[in-house]
Design an enzyme around this catalytic site. Structure first.
Site, PDB file in Angstrom:
ATOM      1  N   THR A   1      -4.479  -9.096   0.448  1.00 44.38           N
ATOM      2  CA  THR A   1      -3.866  -8.997  -0.878  1.00 44.38           C
ATOM      3  C   THR A   1      -4.432 -10.069  -1.798  1.00 44.38           C
ATOM      4  O   THR A   1      -4.636 -11.214  -1.366  1.00 44.38           O
ATOM      5  CB  THR A   1      -2.315  -9.065  -0.831  1.00 44.38           C
ATOM      6  N   SER A   2      -4.682  -9.691  -3.058  1.00 45.97           N
ATOM      7  CA  SER A   2      -5.195 -10.666  -4.014  1.00 45.97           C
ATOM      8  C   SER A   2      -4.071 -11.591  -4.487  1.00 45.97           C
ATOM      9  O   SER A   2      -4.321 -12.561  -5.188  1.00 45.97           O
ATOM     10  CB  SER A   2      -5.837  -9.962  -5.210  1.00 45.97           C
TER      11      SER A   2
ATOM     12  N   ASN B   1      -8.469 -12.845   4.551  1.00 44.41           N
ATOM     13  CA  ASN B   1      -9.075 -12.214   3.372  1.00 44.41           C
ATOM     14  C   ASN B   1     -10.542 -12.663   3.301  1.00 44.41           C
ATOM     15  O   ASN B   1     -10.837 -13.815   3.623  1.00 44.41           O
ATOM     16  CB  ASN B   1      -8.327 -12.671   2.098  1.00 44.41           C
TER      17      ASN B   1
ATOM     18  N   HIS C   1       5.774  -0.790  -2.681  1.00 47.34           N
ATOM     19  CA  HIS C   1       5.359  -0.063  -3.886  1.00 47.34           C
ATOM     20  C   HIS C   1       5.417   1.448  -3.688  1.00 47.34           C
ATOM     21  O   HIS C   1       4.680   2.190  -4.330  1.00 47.34           O
ATOM     22  CB  HIS C   1       3.943  -0.489  -4.304  1.00 47.34           C
TER      23      HIS C   1
ATOM     24  N   ASP D   1      -0.502   4.154   1.248  1.00 47.76           N
ATOM     25  CA  ASP D   1      -1.277   5.104   2.047  1.00 47.76           C
ATOM     26  C   ASP D   1      -0.647   5.517   3.371  1.00 47.76           C
ATOM     27  O   ASP D   1      -1.178   6.402   4.063  1.00 47.76           O
ATOM     28  CB  ASP D   1      -2.696   4.545   2.289  1.00 47.76           C
TER      29      ASP D   1
ATOM     30  N   ASN E   1       0.824  -1.212   0.000  1.00 41.98           N
ATOM     31  CA  ASN E   1       0.000   0.000   0.000  1.00 41.98           C
ATOM     32  C   ASN E   1       0.854   1.256   0.000  1.00 41.98           C
ATOM     33  O   ASN E   1       1.981   1.265   0.487  1.00 41.98           O
ATOM     34  CB  ASN E   1      -0.938  -0.006   1.200  1.00 41.98           C
TER      35      ASN E   1
ATOM     36  N   CYS F   1       9.855  16.077  -8.944  1.00 44.11           N
ATOM     37  CA  CYS F   1       9.730  16.698 -10.266  1.00 44.11           C
ATOM     38  C   CYS F   1      10.479  15.848 -11.292  1.00 44.11           C
ATOM     39  O   CYS F   1      11.626  15.443 -11.061  1.00 44.11           O
ATOM     40  CB  CYS F   1      10.335  18.104 -10.189  1.00 44.11           C
TER      41      CYS F   1
HETATM   42  P1  NAD Z   1      -5.910  -5.870  -4.712  1.00 41.83           P
HETATM   43  O1  NAD Z   1      -6.720  -4.637  -4.930  1.00 41.83           O
HETATM   44  O2  NAD Z   1      -5.433  -6.631  -5.894  1.00 41.83           O
HETATM   45  O3  NAD Z   1      -6.754  -6.903  -3.827  1.00 41.83           O
HETATM   46  C1  NAD Z   1      -7.429  -6.529  -2.670  1.00 41.83           C
HETATM   47  C2  NAD Z   1      -7.671  -7.760  -1.828  1.00 41.83           C
HETATM   48  O4  NAD Z   1      -8.212  -7.338  -0.580  1.00 41.83           O
HETATM   49  C3  NAD Z   1      -8.680  -8.757  -2.432  1.00 41.83           C
HETATM   50  O5  NAD Z   1      -8.136 -10.065  -2.351  1.00 41.83           O
HETATM   51  C4  NAD Z   1      -9.907  -8.606  -1.521  1.00 41.83           C
HETATM   52  O6  NAD Z   1     -10.622  -9.815  -1.391  1.00 41.83           O
HETATM   53  C5  NAD Z   1      -9.270  -8.195  -0.213  1.00 41.83           C
HETATM   54  N1  NAD Z   1     -10.133  -7.457   0.719  1.00 41.83           N
HETATM   55  C6  NAD Z   1     -11.205  -6.663   0.441  1.00 41.83           C
HETATM   56  N2  NAD Z   1     -11.729  -6.167   1.569  1.00 41.83           N
HETATM   57  C7  NAD Z   1     -10.977  -6.656   2.590  1.00 41.83           C
HETATM   58  C8  NAD Z   1     -11.031  -6.503   4.013  1.00 41.83           C
HETATM   59  N3  NAD Z   1     -11.959  -5.752   4.618  1.00 41.83           N
HETATM   60  N4  NAD Z   1     -10.106  -7.167   4.761  1.00 41.83           N
HETATM   61  C9  NAD Z   1      -9.161  -7.943   4.164  1.00 41.83           C
HETATM   62  N5  NAD Z   1      -9.072  -8.114   2.838  1.00 41.83           N
HETATM   63  C10 NAD Z   1      -9.969  -7.478   2.058  1.00 41.83           C
HETATM   64  O7  NAD Z   1      -4.757  -5.445  -3.753  1.00 41.83           O
HETATM   65  P2  NAD Z   1      -3.206  -5.820  -3.747  1.00 41.83           P
HETATM   66  O8  NAD Z   1      -3.054  -7.297  -3.726  1.00 41.83           O
HETATM   67  O9  NAD Z   1      -2.630  -5.005  -2.651  1.00 41.83           O
HETATM   68  O10 NAD Z   1      -2.582  -5.331  -5.145  1.00 41.83           O
HETATM   69  C11 NAD Z   1      -2.939  -4.157  -5.763  1.00 41.83           C
HETATM   70  C12 NAD Z   1      -1.937  -3.038  -5.873  1.00 41.83           C
HETATM   71  O11 NAD Z   1      -2.729  -1.893  -5.646  1.00 41.83           O
HETATM   72  C13 NAD Z   1      -0.882  -2.939  -4.823  1.00 41.83           C
HETATM   73  O12 NAD Z   1       0.296  -2.943  -5.506  1.00 41.83           O
HETATM   74  C14 NAD Z   1      -1.041  -1.560  -4.141  1.00 41.83           C
HETATM   75  O13 NAD Z   1       0.145  -0.822  -4.354  1.00 41.83           O
HETATM   76  C15 NAD Z   1      -2.097  -0.868  -4.906  1.00 41.83           C
HETATM   77  N6  NAD Z   1      -3.175  -0.191  -4.127  1.00 41.83           N
HETATM   78  C16 NAD Z   1      -2.902   0.378  -2.921  1.00 41.83           C
HETATM   79  C17 NAD Z   1      -3.930   0.961  -2.191  1.00 41.83           C
HETATM   80  C18 NAD Z   1      -3.614   1.582  -0.849  1.00 41.83           C
HETATM   81  O14 NAD Z   1      -2.514   2.105  -0.673  1.00 41.83           O
HETATM   82  N7  NAD Z   1      -4.510   1.496   0.118  1.00 41.83           N
HETATM   83  C19 NAD Z   1      -5.246   0.959  -2.670  1.00 41.83           C
HETATM   84  C20 NAD Z   1      -5.474   0.373  -3.948  1.00 41.83           C
HETATM   85  C21 NAD Z   1      -4.422  -0.216  -4.641  1.00 41.83           C
HETATM   86 ZN    ZN Z   2      11.450  20.905 -11.017  1.00 41.70          ZN
END
Ligand code: NAD
Ligand code: ZN
Length: 247
Positions: free
Chosen positions: A189-190, A214, A120, A105, A103, A128
């Site tokens: 994570t998916s 998950n 990530h 965030d 994440n 810049c």
């Molecule tokens: P993903 O979006 O591919 O998958 C999200 C996963 O979270 C799914 O498997 C889903 O079933 C599960 N999920 C949904 N609600 C949940 C809950 N309440 N508790 C636990 N699990 C829950 O996410 P990913 O695998 O992290 O990969 C996506 C990429 O997206 C990452 O590289 C990340 O950098 C980026 N991303 C980050 C943010 C953030 O910073 N919050 C948000 C969106 C995407």
């Molecule tokens: Zn600059």
């Protein structure tokens, strides 16, 4: 039979080294939509059109207007939830915990976790493309899209777009902790974005117990994960922490 909460509490309290791999799902209860799964951002947008580095370099204004502006606004408002707070509490209860998060965030740090690998990158810093001057998130004015440096150059967030390499130092340290841990928690994570999804496989190969949390199963479930605790991260982490305190 012992509940998964009790089993996780026991495994975590007996572990010398714990690693948590977290994904977008852990921040869903903080109001940040994930990429995939129910309500995911990719239901609205095509990832290759907005989250690939080539798309950003070709048309930064389009990516800022559609994806980055909304993501930054949501991330700026978000607060850690029970799952982030539960992991921070775990740091006080069990020794040696490292979080590898996908994440951007910053919510693990806001919750109080001290050893966080931002696999990530993050949305806390920007730079810049022209002169490399850095800006913190509070210095970014979203009134003008695309946000610009004082030299006029385009600003980008210090997150990793698809098509970019994970910084080698982060990858090396992540692989190292994954191969040394006794327990790996895999939360929200998916498990389809590489090389992050490879970390539980490294842990498992080295003999760790892999616990997955998950609401939906993933490619790791019943393959790499020793057990799968199905549900939302906040409630599950609270229950595990409560069980550890009872031990
Ligand atoms: P993903 O979006 O591919 O998958 C999200 C996963 O979270 C799914 O498997 C889903 O079933 C599960 N999920 C949904 N609600 C949940 C809950 N309440 N508790 C636990 N699990 C829950 O996410 P990913 O695998 O992290 O990969 C996506 C990429 O997206 C990452 O590289 C990340 O950098 C980026 N991303 C980050 C943010 C953030 O910073 N919050 C948000 C969106 C995407
Ligand atoms: Zn600059």
């Amino acid at each position: 039979m012992e509940s998964f909460f009790k089993r996780a509490a026991r495994d975590l309290s007996e572990a010398k080294i714990v690693v948590a791999l977290t994904g977008a799902g852990i921040s869903v209860e903080s109001g940040i939509p994930p990429f995939r799964g129910k309500g995911g951002i990719w239901e609205k947008f095509d990832p290759m059109e907005y989250a690939h580095i080539d798309a950003f370099m070709k048309n930064p204004g389009k990516v800022w207007a559609v994806l980055l502006k909304e993501m930054k606004e949501i991330v700026d408002q978000a607060q850690p939830n029970a799952a982030h707070l539960g992991l921070a509490k775990l740091e006080k209860l069990v020794k040696n915990i490292t979080i590898i998060t996908q994440n951007v965030d910053g919510l693990h740090q806001s919750a109080g976790s001290t050893d966080v690998i931002e696999f990530h990158g993050n949305f806390a810093w920007y730079h810049c493309l022209n002169c490399r001057r850095r800006y913190s998130c509070s210095q970014i004015d979203l009134a003008t899209i695309t946000p610009r440096c004082r030299c006029g150059g385009t600003l980008r967030p210090e997150c990793i777009f698809f098509g970019e390499l994970i910084p080698p130092d982060l990858l090396i340290r992540s692989r190292q902790v994954a191969s040394q841990c006794d327990v790996m928690l895999v939360i929200g994570t998916s498990a389809v974005v590489q090389p992050a999804a490879w970390m539980p496989v490294i842990a498992k190969d080295a003999g760790a117990t892999v616990i997955e949390i998950n609401p939906e199963s993933t490619p790791l479930t019943n393959e790499t994960s020793d057990y799968f605790i199905q549900g939302e991260a906040g409630q599950i982490m609270q229950k595990i922490v409560a069980e550890i305190k009872r031990l």
